[in-house]
Design a protein around this motif. Structure first.
Motif, PDB file in Angstrom:
ATOM      1  N   GLN A  27       0.818  -1.207   0.000  1.00 38.62           N
ATOM      2  CA  GLN A  27       0.000   0.000   0.000  1.00 38.62           C
ATOM      3  C   GLN A  27       0.859   1.268   0.000  1.00 38.62           C
ATOM      4  O   GLN A  27       0.446   2.301  -0.530  1.00 38.62           O
ATOM      5  CB  GLN A  27      -0.927  -0.003   1.221  1.00 38.62           C
ATOM      6  CG  GLN A  27      -2.006  -1.076   1.170  1.00 38.62           C
ATOM      7  CD  GLN A  27      -2.736  -1.247   2.485  1.00 38.62           C
ATOM      8  OE1 GLN A  27      -2.284  -0.769   3.546  1.00 38.62           O
ATOM      9  NE2 GLN A  27      -3.869  -1.917   2.462  1.00 38.62           N
ATOM     10  N   GLU A  28       2.031   1.182   0.592  1.00 37.47           N
ATOM     11  CA  GLU A  28       2.925   2.338   0.692  1.00 37.47           C
ATOM     12  C   GLU A  28       4.091   2.275  -0.293  1.00 37.47           C
ATOM     13  O   GLU A  28       5.053   3.028  -0.170  1.00 37.47           O
ATOM     14  CB  GLU A  28       3.486   2.427   2.121  1.00 37.47           C
ATOM     15  CG  GLU A  28       2.432   2.620   3.199  1.00 37.47           C
ATOM     16  CD  GLU A  28       3.039   2.750   4.589  1.00 37.47           C
ATOM     17  OE1 GLU A  28       4.259   2.493   4.724  1.00 37.47           O
ATOM     18  OE2 GLU A  28       2.311   3.103   5.527  1.00 37.47           O
ATOM     19  N   ALA A  29       3.999   1.389  -1.274  1.00 34.51           N
ATOM     20  CA  ALA A  29       5.150   1.111  -2.139  1.00 34.51           C
ATOM     21  C   ALA A  29       5.625   2.335  -2.907  1.00 34.51           C
ATOM     22  O   ALA A  29       6.837   2.585  -3.016  1.00 34.51           O
ATOM     23  CB  ALA A  29       4.802  -0.014  -3.114  1.00 34.51           C
ATOM     24  N   VAL A  30       4.700   3.110  -3.442  1.00 31.74           N
ATOM     25  CA  VAL A  30       5.099   4.281  -4.228  1.00 31.74           C
ATOM     26  C   VAL A  30       5.778   5.312  -3.335  1.00 31.74           C
ATOM     27  O   VAL A  30       6.803   5.908  -3.705  1.00 31.74           O
ATOM     28  CB  VAL A  30       3.877   4.884  -4.942  1.00 31.74           C
ATOM     29  CG1 VAL A  30       4.248   6.197  -5.635  1.00 31.74           C
ATOM     30  CG2 VAL A  30       3.311   3.896  -5.960  1.00 31.74           C
ATOM     31  N   GLU A  31       5.225   5.506  -2.137  1.00 23.89           N
ATOM     32  CA  GLU A  31       5.823   6.446  -1.186  1.00 23.89           C
ATOM     33  C   GLU A  31       7.206   5.977  -0.758  1.00 23.89           C
ATOM     34  O   GLU A  31       8.153   6.773  -0.671  1.00 23.89           O
ATOM     35  CB  GLU A  31       4.916   6.600   0.033  1.00 23.89           C
ATOM     36  CG  GLU A  31       5.417   7.590   1.061  1.00 23.89           C
ATOM     37  CD  GLU A  31       4.505   7.695   2.269  1.00 23.89           C
ATOM     38  OE1 GLU A  31       4.840   8.465   3.190  1.00 23.89           O
ATOM     39  OE2 GLU A  31       3.468   7.000   2.301  1.00 23.89           O
ATOM     40  N   ALA A  32       7.350   4.674  -0.483  1.00 28.74           N
ATOM     41  CA  ALA A  32       8.655   4.141  -0.095  1.00 28.74           C
ATOM     42  C   ALA A  32       9.663   4.289  -1.226  1.00 28.74           C
ATOM     43  O   ALA A  32      10.843   4.582  -0.996  1.00 28.74           O
ATOM     44  CB  ALA A  32       8.521   2.670   0.302  1.00 28.74           C
ATOM     45  N   ASP A  33       9.194   4.105  -2.455  1.00 30.73           N
ATOM     46  CA  ASP A  33      10.056   4.268  -3.619  1.00 30.73           C
ATOM     47  C   ASP A  33      10.547   5.714  -3.715  1.00 30.73           C
ATOM     48  O   ASP A  33      11.715   5.973  -4.006  1.00 30.73           O
ATOM     49  CB  ASP A  33       9.265   3.895  -4.880  1.00 30.73           C
ATOM     50  CG  ASP A  33      10.143   3.325  -5.976  1.00 30.73           C
ATOM     51  OD1 ASP A  33      10.885   2.379  -5.706  1.00 30.73           O
ATOM     52  OD2 ASP A  33      10.084   3.847  -7.106  1.00 30.73           O
ATOM     53  N   ARG A  34       9.642   6.635  -3.440  1.00 31.87           N
ATOM     54  CA  ARG A  34       9.981   8.059  -3.508  1.00 31.87           C
ATOM     55  C   ARG A  34      10.926   8.457  -2.376  1.00 31.87           C
ATOM     56  O   ARG A  34      11.879   9.211  -2.568  1.00 31.87           O
ATOM     57  CB  ARG A  34       8.707   8.893  -3.443  1.00 31.87           C
ATOM     58  CG  ARG A  34       8.919  10.390  -3.639  1.00 31.87           C
ATOM     59  CD  ARG A  34       7.632  11.164  -3.422  1.00 31.87           C
ATOM     60  NE  ARG A  34       6.506  10.567  -4.138  1.00 31.87           N
ATOM     61  CZ  ARG A  34       5.411  10.082  -3.541  1.00 31.87           C
ATOM     62  NH1 ARG A  34       5.309  10.108  -2.224  1.00 31.87           N
ATOM     63  NH2 ARG A  34       4.445   9.562  -4.258  1.00 31.87           N
ATOM     64  N   LEU A 339       3.582  -8.178 -22.199  1.00 27.70           N
ATOM     65  CA  LEU A 339       2.412  -7.317 -21.993  1.00 27.70           C
ATOM     66  C   LEU A 339       2.544  -5.993 -22.720  1.00 27.70           C
ATOM     67  O   LEU A 339       1.551  -5.366 -23.083  1.00 27.70           O
ATOM     68  CB  LEU A 339       2.202  -7.070 -20.494  1.00 27.70           C
ATOM     69  CG  LEU A 339       1.617  -8.236 -19.709  1.00 27.70           C
ATOM     70  CD1 LEU A 339       1.729  -7.983 -18.215  1.00 27.70           C
ATOM     71  CD2 LEU A 339       0.154  -8.466 -20.097  1.00 27.70           C
ATOM     72  N   GLY A 340       3.762  -5.525 -22.923  1.00 27.20           N
ATOM     73  CA  GLY A 340       3.948  -4.285 -23.652  1.00 27.20           C
ATOM     74  C   GLY A 340       4.085  -3.069 -22.752  1.00 27.20           C
ATOM     75  O   GLY A 340       4.218  -3.178 -21.526  1.00 27.20           O
ATOM     76  N   ALA A 345       4.224   1.267 -16.535  1.00 20.58           N
ATOM     77  CA  ALA A 345       3.728   2.409 -15.767  1.00 20.58           C
ATOM     78  C   ALA A 345       4.337   2.398 -14.366  1.00 20.58           C
ATOM     79  O   ALA A 345       4.298   1.385 -13.657  1.00 20.58           O
ATOM     80  CB  ALA A 345       2.203   2.363 -15.687  1.00 20.58           C
ATOM     81  N   LYS A 346       4.891   3.513 -13.964  1.00 19.70           N
ATOM     82  CA  LYS A 346       5.596   3.597 -12.691  1.00 19.70           C
ATOM     83  C   LYS A 346       4.659   3.286 -11.527  1.00 19.70           C
ATOM     84  O   LYS A 346       3.535   3.771 -11.459  1.00 19.70           O
ATOM     85  CB  LYS A 346       6.175   4.998 -12.495  1.00 19.70           C
ATOM     86  CG  LYS A 346       7.357   5.307 -13.392  1.00 19.70           C
ATOM     87  CD  LYS A 346       8.631   4.626 -12.914  1.00 19.70           C
ATOM     88  CE  LYS A 346       9.183   5.282 -11.663  1.00 19.70           C
ATOM     89  NZ  LYS A 346      10.442   4.637 -11.241  1.00 19.70           N
ATOM     90  N   GLY A 347       5.167   2.464 -10.611  1.00 21.66           N
ATOM     91  CA  GLY A 347       4.449   2.215  -9.365  1.00 21.66           C
ATOM     92  C   GLY A 347       3.500   1.043  -9.386  1.00 21.66           C
ATOM     93  O   GLY A 347       2.975   0.672  -8.331  1.00 21.66           O
ATOM     94  N   MET A 352       7.610  -2.447 -10.638  1.00 20.66           N
ATOM     95  CA  MET A 352       8.416  -2.399  -9.414  1.00 20.66           C
ATOM     96  C   MET A 352       9.124  -3.728  -9.179  1.00 20.66           C
ATOM     97  O   MET A 352      10.299  -3.764  -8.793  1.00 20.66           O
ATOM     98  CB  MET A 352       7.537  -2.031  -8.218  1.00 20.66           C
ATOM     99  CG  MET A 352       6.945  -0.641  -8.311  1.00 20.66           C
ATOM    100  SD  MET A 352       6.155  -0.097  -6.779  1.00 20.66           S
ATOM    101  CE  MET A 352       7.582   0.411  -5.846  1.00 20.66           C
ATOM    102  N   ILE A 353       8.426  -4.841  -9.397  1.00 21.38           N
ATOM    103  CA  ILE A 353       9.033  -6.154  -9.182  1.00 21.38           C
ATOM    104  C   ILE A 353      10.211  -6.358 -10.126  1.00 21.38           C
ATOM    105  O   ILE A 353      11.260  -6.884  -9.720  1.00 21.38           O
ATOM    106  CB  ILE A 353       7.990  -7.274  -9.359  1.00 21.38           C
ATOM    107  CG1 ILE A 353       7.003  -7.264  -8.189  1.00 21.38           C
ATOM    108  CG2 ILE A 353       8.678  -8.643  -9.448  1.00 21.38           C
ATOM    109  CD1 ILE A 353       5.817  -8.193  -8.376  1.00 21.38           C
ATOM    110  N   MET A 354      10.050  -5.947 -11.397  1.00 24.31           N
ATOM    111  CA  MET A 354      11.147  -6.115 -12.346  1.00 24.31           C
ATOM    112  C   MET A 354      12.379  -5.348 -11.882  1.00 24.31           C
ATOM    113  O   MET A 354      13.497  -5.886 -11.892  1.00 24.31           O
ATOM    114  CB  MET A 354      10.726  -5.638 -13.736  1.00 24.31           C
ATOM    115  CG  MET A 354      11.796  -5.850 -14.800  1.00 24.31           C
ATOM    116  SD  MET A 354      11.249  -5.432 -16.469  1.00 24.31           S
ATOM    117  CE  MET A 354      11.057  -3.654 -16.306  1.00 24.31           C
TER     118      MET A 354
END
Length: 388
Positions: A27-34, A339-340, A345-347, A352-354
């Motif tokens: 749930q917080e993955a994008v924030e943690a990434d930032r 998938l193409g 798309a970021k986040g 993220m897994i890749m």
């Protein structure tokens, strides 16, 4: 044979705790990434679930788990978020080196309850003085340091008269060091793997561990640690590295689920449903077989750890581990490439897994070319640099 966890209720509780950590982190993955670090919410969930206290001798009142349970915990978190799996694994794992300290230091660190970090790259400079060492150095990539109370850092010490130098770990409170927030990576951004600096720091002799002795003795040398302890009489470094392939498998499981779900919903320009395409079905089949191969190798790796009395070459562990991680990375790249552009798309999970799997594959213990080279040498009776 190592003892096996037979308490189903405890196992289920641990898996529920692992899932909770993973869900919060996702749930917080994008924030943690930032922010380049997991949040306090994730660190608190690890502590509340007791996941950081699992690799502690039973004398301190904690359950003794087995390698399958440990791997399942890390895999479960990794299914949701690899940065969280990385630090969950390390916060538990790093208690293992504490068991190699004298009893009074074990008491001090275990009873304090703080999270532990380490960085064992032997880049520190030490000077032997009365009662201990003077330590100087800078260490990069210290995962989870933002939430840690204790740390062990690596150095080389060549004792006078010794035939070979010793790799040592020097243990201290994080507050004794300077933390430099410089983590800015492609993947595993939430691991908060910042740098630390020691400046003429005195480290007492009884806060130093010898990696040479750890490898030779295969078990803690304090009598308080008994045979139920996970790191008692094992090949230490292969056991220490067990979480890397486990978290990669959890992520690969998620990739395949995401791939199939997205493919079922995908419509091509001509109106056909991609889920009915033999091409995507074949891709899913091939990825699933790679995952089965990775899981089979993971099973063999743990069986080796549990039965290891010194008969296995460390390079064999190294080869198995890097092959598992490479399989999982291949799965993620194949899914995204099939998938193409929408999968970039970021986040979103696949992107993220890749990135995170690529970061795992660059860890010094997970380098594919090194691991395969080491294993190939072992097959021909040639010495390698592999520790496990």
């Amino acid at each position: 044979m190592k003892a096996q966890l037979s308490d189903a209720k405890l196992y289920n509780e641990l898996m529920a705790s692992a899932k909770k950590v993973g869900v919060i982190a996702e749930q917080e993955a994008v924030e943690a990434d930032r922010n380049a670090t997991i949040s306090k919410n994730v660190a608190d969930a690890i502590v509340e679930g007791g996941l950081n206290r699992l690799i502690i001798p039973k004398e301190y009142g904690f359950p003794q788990i087995d390698f399958n349970t440990f791997a399942d915990i890390v895999r479960t978190v990794g299914y949701h978020n690899l940065s969280a799996a990385w630090v969950t694994y390390f916060y538990a794992l790093h208690n293992s080196w504490v068991a190699f300290l004298p009893k009074n230091r074990m008491d001090e660190i275990y009873e304090d309850g703080g999270l532990l970090a380490d960085i064992f790259a032997p880049v520190g400079k030490v000077e032997k003085v009365e009662g201990g060492f003077i330590l100087n150095g800078r260490w990069n990539f210290v995962s989870g340091i933002n939430h840690s109370e204790w740390i062990s850092v690596g150095a080389v010490y060549h004792e006078e008269g010794a035939a070979v130098p010793d790799r040592i770990g020097l243990c201290m409170r994080v507050s004794d060091l300077e933390v430099i927030e410089d983590w800015d990576s492609l993947g595993l951004r939430g691991s908060g793997s910042n740098s630390v600096v020691a400046d003429n720091l005195f480290v007492p002799e009884d806060m130093v561990i010898s990696f040479n002795e750890m490898m030779m003795n295969r078990k803690p040398y304090t009598p308080e640690v008994d045979e139920d302890y996970l790191y008692y009489n094992v090949s230490f470094f292969p056991a220490f590295y067990v979480g890397f392939p486990a978290m990669a498998i959890g992520a690969a499981e998620r990739v395949i689920e995401e791939f199939i779900a997205r493919t079922k919903k995908r419509r091509r320009f001509d109106g056909t449903n991609e889920g009915e395409s033999a091409k995507s079905q074949r891709v899913a089949a091939e990825m699933s077989l790679k995952l089965k191969s990775a899981k089979g190798l993971m099973k063999e790796y743990i069986e080796m750890l549990e039965s290891d009395q010194g008969q296995y070459n460390p390079a064999e562990y190294n080869g198995i581990r890097v092959h598992i991680i490479q399989n999982c990375q291949d799965i993620a790249i194949r899914a995204v490439a099939t998938l193409g552009a929408s999968a970039l798309a970021k986040g979103q999970p696949l992107e993220m897994i890749m990135r995170d799997l690529m970061a795992i594959s660059t860890h010094v213990t997970s380098l594919y070319e090194d691991g395969i080279d080491n294993y190939g040498k072992a097959l021909f009776g040639v010495d390698s640099m592999a520790m496990g």
